[in-house]
Design an enzyme around this catalytic site. Sequence first.
Site, PDB file in Angstrom:
ATOM      1  N   TYR A 107     -11.139   1.875   4.953  1.00  0.00           N
ATOM      2  CA  TYR A 107     -10.011   1.639   4.051  1.00  0.00           C
ATOM      3  C   TYR A 107     -10.443   0.723   2.926  1.00  0.00           C
ATOM      4  O   TYR A 107     -10.958  -0.359   3.158  1.00  0.00           O
ATOM      5  CB  TYR A 107      -8.861   1.005   4.823  1.00  0.00           C
ATOM      6  CG  TYR A 107      -7.578   0.956   4.055  1.00  0.00           C
ATOM      7  CD1 TYR A 107      -6.670   2.001   4.142  1.00  0.00           C
ATOM      8  CD2 TYR A 107      -7.262  -0.130   3.259  1.00  0.00           C
ATOM      9  CE1 TYR A 107      -5.486   1.967   3.453  1.00  0.00           C
ATOM     10  CE2 TYR A 107      -6.079  -0.175   2.557  1.00  0.00           C
ATOM     11  CZ  TYR A 107      -5.191   0.875   2.657  1.00  0.00           C
ATOM     12  OH  TYR A 107      -4.016   0.829   1.962  1.00  0.00           O
ATOM     13  N   SER A 108     -10.251   1.154   1.697  1.00  0.00           N
ATOM     14  CA  SER A 108     -10.675   0.354   0.549  1.00  0.00           C
ATOM     15  C   SER A 108      -9.688   0.504  -0.600  1.00  0.00           C
ATOM     16  O   SER A 108      -9.468   1.604  -1.109  1.00  0.00           O
ATOM     17  CB  SER A 108     -12.070   0.779   0.078  1.00  0.00           C
ATOM     18  OG  SER A 108     -12.440   0.059  -1.081  1.00  0.00           O
ATOM     19  N   ASN A 109      -9.109  -0.614  -1.006  1.00  0.00           N
ATOM     20  CA  ASN A 109      -8.204  -0.608  -2.148  1.00  0.00           C
ATOM     21  C   ASN A 109      -8.915  -0.208  -3.438  1.00  0.00           C
ATOM     22  O   ASN A 109      -8.293   0.279  -4.381  1.00  0.00           O
ATOM     23  CB  ASN A 109      -7.570  -1.989  -2.300  1.00  0.00           C
ATOM     24  CG  ASN A 109      -6.708  -2.337  -1.105  1.00  0.00           C
ATOM     25  OD1 ASN A 109      -5.794  -1.607  -0.774  1.00  0.00           O
ATOM     26  ND2 ASN A 109      -7.007  -3.444  -0.455  1.00  0.00           N
TER      27      ASN A 109
ATOM     28  N   SER B 222       5.664 -15.729  14.485  1.00  0.00           N
ATOM     29  CA  SER B 222       5.507 -16.190  15.861  1.00  0.00           C
ATOM     30  C   SER B 222       4.044 -16.415  16.216  1.00  0.00           C
ATOM     31  O   SER B 222       3.730 -17.090  17.181  1.00  0.00           O
ATOM     32  CB  SER B 222       6.096 -15.160  16.827  1.00  0.00           C
ATOM     33  OG  SER B 222       5.351 -13.945  16.756  1.00  0.00           O
TER      34      SER B 222
ATOM     35  N   SER C  97       0.780  -1.240   0.000  1.00  0.00           N
ATOM     36  CA  SER C  97       0.000   0.000   0.000  1.00  0.00           C
ATOM     37  C   SER C  97       0.808   1.284   0.000  1.00  0.00           C
ATOM     38  O   SER C  97       0.242   2.362  -0.180  1.00  0.00           O
ATOM     39  CB  SER C  97      -0.948   0.025   1.203  1.00  0.00           C
ATOM     40  OG  SER C  97      -2.114  -0.679   0.909  1.00  0.00           O
TER      41      SER C  97
ATOM     42  N   GLY D 145       2.510  -0.846   4.174  1.00  0.00           N
ATOM     43  CA  GLY D 145       2.030  -1.723   3.118  1.00  0.00           C
ATOM     44  C   GLY D 145       2.314  -3.179   3.402  1.00  0.00           C
ATOM     45  O   GLY D 145       3.369  -3.527   3.936  1.00  0.00           O
TER      46      GLY D 145
END
Length: 400
Positions: free
Chosen positions: A205-207, A382, A105, A353
């Site tokens: 949040y949106s790509n 982990s 991102s 990102g």
Amino acid sequence: MSDHSQKPWRVHATSPRGPRRAAAVVAVVAAALAAVGTLPAAAESHGSRDAVRKGVERLVAEDQYPAALAATVDRDGRTRNYTAGVGDVRTGAKAPVDGQVRVGSNTKTFTATVVLQLVGEGKIALDTPIEDYLPDLVRGDGIDGHDITVRHLLQHTSGLPNYTEYLTGDDLYGKGRHTYYQPRTLLDMALAHKALFAPGKGWSYSNTNYVLAGLLVEKVTGRPVAEQITKRVIDRIGLRHTYFPGVGDERIREAHPKGYHASKPGAPLDDVTELDPSWGWAAGQMISTPSDLNRFFSALIGGEKLLKPAQLAQMRTTVAVPDDFEPGSGIRFGLGLVSMPLSCGGLSWGHSGGIPGYSTTVAVTDGGRAASAAVTALSPPSGKETDNVRRLVDSALCAK
């Protein structure tokens, strides 16, 4: 997405939390961490250098990332690079200093910069509906391009569904990771779902927002968005190790640590370095190095090399995000740029990102300091939920 606990401001479709690695892998990483050559000699000192050195070591020893890379710029402009761990868990080869990684991102900031350059040239207006530029394209249940402005897209206030929510694990980690996606395919994937809220009435949040931003750049300039990012940003400020992969380009071109993924806790780490990043496109397709990321964000925040003052001021105008988004971080979103309070006071500016195999965070200050970190898995192998990558960046910017 299969796991909604992942950080949504990174370009990715998520996966189950990473496993504890097999003893053999841990031994290889531990040996590399202990080796004298894991850190450049110039980095082994005190103060901020010591804080960053300990930070990259923690990412390998505690979070069990195969490798961690970092780059810093101090207030005098001196750059230092750090590494820990191994670049290849099979051979035990050291992680390359300032190696190339997929930056997910962070691509959004490059895309937003180009859009804002076009705003400065009078070719785009931030508060004009996307419908005016891309007529009859943005339509769906509760979705109308007449109501969504360019600002809404860059600010994540459009209400558009996030298409990566509908990519499967096989799309990203299995055979599907070699699939090429047209930008319109990604957009159609999102528009098949209902709007999250009315434009300007919420934040999510949106790509999808940045796929549309990429299509906007192409429509206005008549040229590919990759070419525009290269010409207007990469070449202009001399980023020698940063590029937007071409169609079908699944490899990382220069020296790089391999990226890994585990299908379930306790499973072996799979090498997912080679993949088709087209599903990220203008929202997350790029490749860079920690030091190049520092140069880009420093040039962006530092003056007029990339944006005129009026457009930079718009980029830095932020909005609040929901309380459950990065709880306690204090982050706010601008136009392709994120502000975050520093533990020592003041703000840093940057982005983060994630994409299968890699996770990166970069931040800079108005005083000229910069720090970036990259690790070679999307989340800590982990299995623990940590903020150690962000903590490293904060430590580098705050240490005296």
